[in-house]
Design a protein around this motif. Structure first.
Motif, PDB file in Angstrom:
ATOM      1  N   LEU A  68      -7.935  -0.430  -4.898  1.00 13.76           N
ATOM      2  CA  LEU A  68      -7.010  -0.648  -5.996  1.00 13.76           C
ATOM      3  C   LEU A  68      -6.585   0.687  -6.586  1.00 13.76           C
ATOM      4  CD1 LEU A  68      -8.664  -3.702  -7.787  1.00 13.76           C
ATOM      5  CD2 LEU A  68      -6.648  -3.699  -6.307  1.00 13.76           C
ATOM      6  N   SER A 126      -8.682   0.053   2.007  1.00 12.06           N
ATOM      7  CA  SER A 126      -7.781   0.347   0.892  1.00 12.06           C
ATOM      8  C   SER A 126      -8.550   0.140  -0.402  1.00 12.06           C
ATOM      9  CB  SER A 126      -6.551  -0.562   0.932  1.00 12.06           C
ATOM     10  OG  SER A 126      -6.912  -1.909   0.686  1.00 12.06           O
ATOM     11  N   THR A 170      -1.991  -0.747  -4.410  1.00 15.07           N
ATOM     12  CA  THR A 170      -3.175  -0.346  -3.658  1.00 15.07           C
ATOM     13  C   THR A 170      -2.888   0.915  -2.855  1.00 15.07           C
ATOM     14  OG1 THR A 170      -2.544  -1.873  -1.877  1.00 15.07           O
ATOM     15  CG2 THR A 170      -4.185  -2.652  -3.453  1.00 15.07           C
ATOM     16  N   HIS A 201       0.828  -1.200   0.000  1.00 12.27           N
ATOM     17  CA  HIS A 201       0.000   0.000   0.000  1.00 12.27           C
ATOM     18  C   HIS A 201       0.868   1.259   0.000  1.00 12.27           C
ATOM     19  CE1 HIS A 201      -3.428  -2.409   1.215  1.00 12.27           C
ATOM     20  NE2 HIS A 201      -2.902  -2.707   2.372  1.00 12.27           N
TER      21      HIS A 201
END
Length: 318
Positions: free
Chosen positions: A167, A165, A157, A14
């Protein structure tokens, strides 16, 4: 997709871009709390001010390990080596999920960010086999827009401020990102003619030139040795894998030496060259470039119609 309920067996990478302390906590705390609840190895690698902020926001820090970014985020390739060793040890100890919340120290120059941009793209391969949740934090108030653009393109992400979260539509596959990443602008030291130019040097010649440049710049002994090693490896690579003539140029300034090694060959084809461990660094000077990335603060590989140039810097900007 929830950050708190991840079943992916490998890497989850992330980015978390924040514009205030409150936004930082909204991004980081859900990952840390879930790690605590699950009893999973959970690490925090952020600067002292942010570490204090996180500690103050949690009722306790049981189960969290705080790492020093100054020790972990030294150089991109060294960071990969260090974290892979840490992850290997945790997996060998039975860890089924590992969490890291980290913040790369703010790059002070375009040259230094170039290496960290390559690092963020290489994360997908370097840590791809590990059961890792990685949250990379960036402060939009202090991070240049061009850096934030690279951050968005290198993370599959995006962490959101509600503990979830999503995409990332801006994500670019690592190989495509690395192949399209332009070389950084010349180092400021290169605004003047080089202090020394070596035509067709052998590794011994390169080491001697490194010693002289290090003395002129007043480099510390460790930096001087690193420069000697790097120039020796690059000169050997150019002779073994490139096309003649080989040229070495050096610029020495207070506390810092910049060097460029050029030849007329096409250069390495592997976009990850220099970043990944030696089990991948075979052929085309992969071992030598991996060593160079371990010891030099800034490394760029410039490929073009006129051949290949590897530019390095040792020491600090002043």
């Amino acid at each position: 997709m929830s950050v708190l309920a991840l079943s992916h067996p490998g890497l989850v990478h992330h980015s978390g871009i924040y514009g205030s302390d409150e936004e930082l906590l909204a991004l980081a705390l859900p990952v840390l709390r879930e790690g605590q609840r699950a009893g999973e190895p959970t690490m925090v690698c952020i600067g002292p001010r942010l570490e204090h902020l996180v500690r103050s926001a949690l009722p306790h820090t049981d189960g969290l390990t705080f790492l020093s970014p100054a020790e972990r985020y030294v150089r991109p390739a060294a960071t990969i080596k260090s974290f892979r060793k840490l992850l290997d040890d945790l997996v060998a100890g039975g860890a089924e999920r590992i969490r890291i919340v980290g913040q790369i120290p703010l790059a002070t120059t375009p040259q230094s960010w170039h290496g960290w941009a390559r690092y963020e793209a290489a994360v997908q391969v370097a840590y791809g086999a590990y059961p890792l949740v990685s949250l990379c934090l960036y402060d939009s108030r202090t991070t240049p827009a061009e850096v934030l653009a690279d951050v968005e393109r290198t993370h599959p992400t995006l962490a959101t401020r509600d503990g979830a979260s999503r995409l990332n539509p801006a994500f670019v596959e690592p190989v495509a990102f690395l192949r399209g990443l332009p070389a950084p602008e010349p180092d400021p030291a290169q605004s003047r003619p080089p202090d020394a130019v070596l035509d067709r040097p052998d590794p011994h010649d390169a080491r001697q030139a490194a010693i002289a440049a290090a003395a002129t710049a007043g480099l510390a002994e460790e930096d001087s040795l690193n420069l000697q090693l790097a120039l020796s490896e690059l000169t050997s690579n150019a002779h073994l894998h490139g096309s003649p003539p080989v040229t070495v140029s050096l610029w020495a300034g207070p506390g810092r030496v910049v060097a460029a090694v050029s030849d007329l060959g096409p250069g390495p084809h592997d976009p990850y060259v220099g970043l990944l461990p030696l089990d991948r660094a075979g052929g085309e000077g992969g071992r030598g470039l991996w060593i160079v990335h371990q010891v030099c603060s800034d490394v760029s590989i410039e490929l073009g119609d006129e051949g290949c140039t590897v530019r390095i810097a040792v020491g600090e900007h002043r």
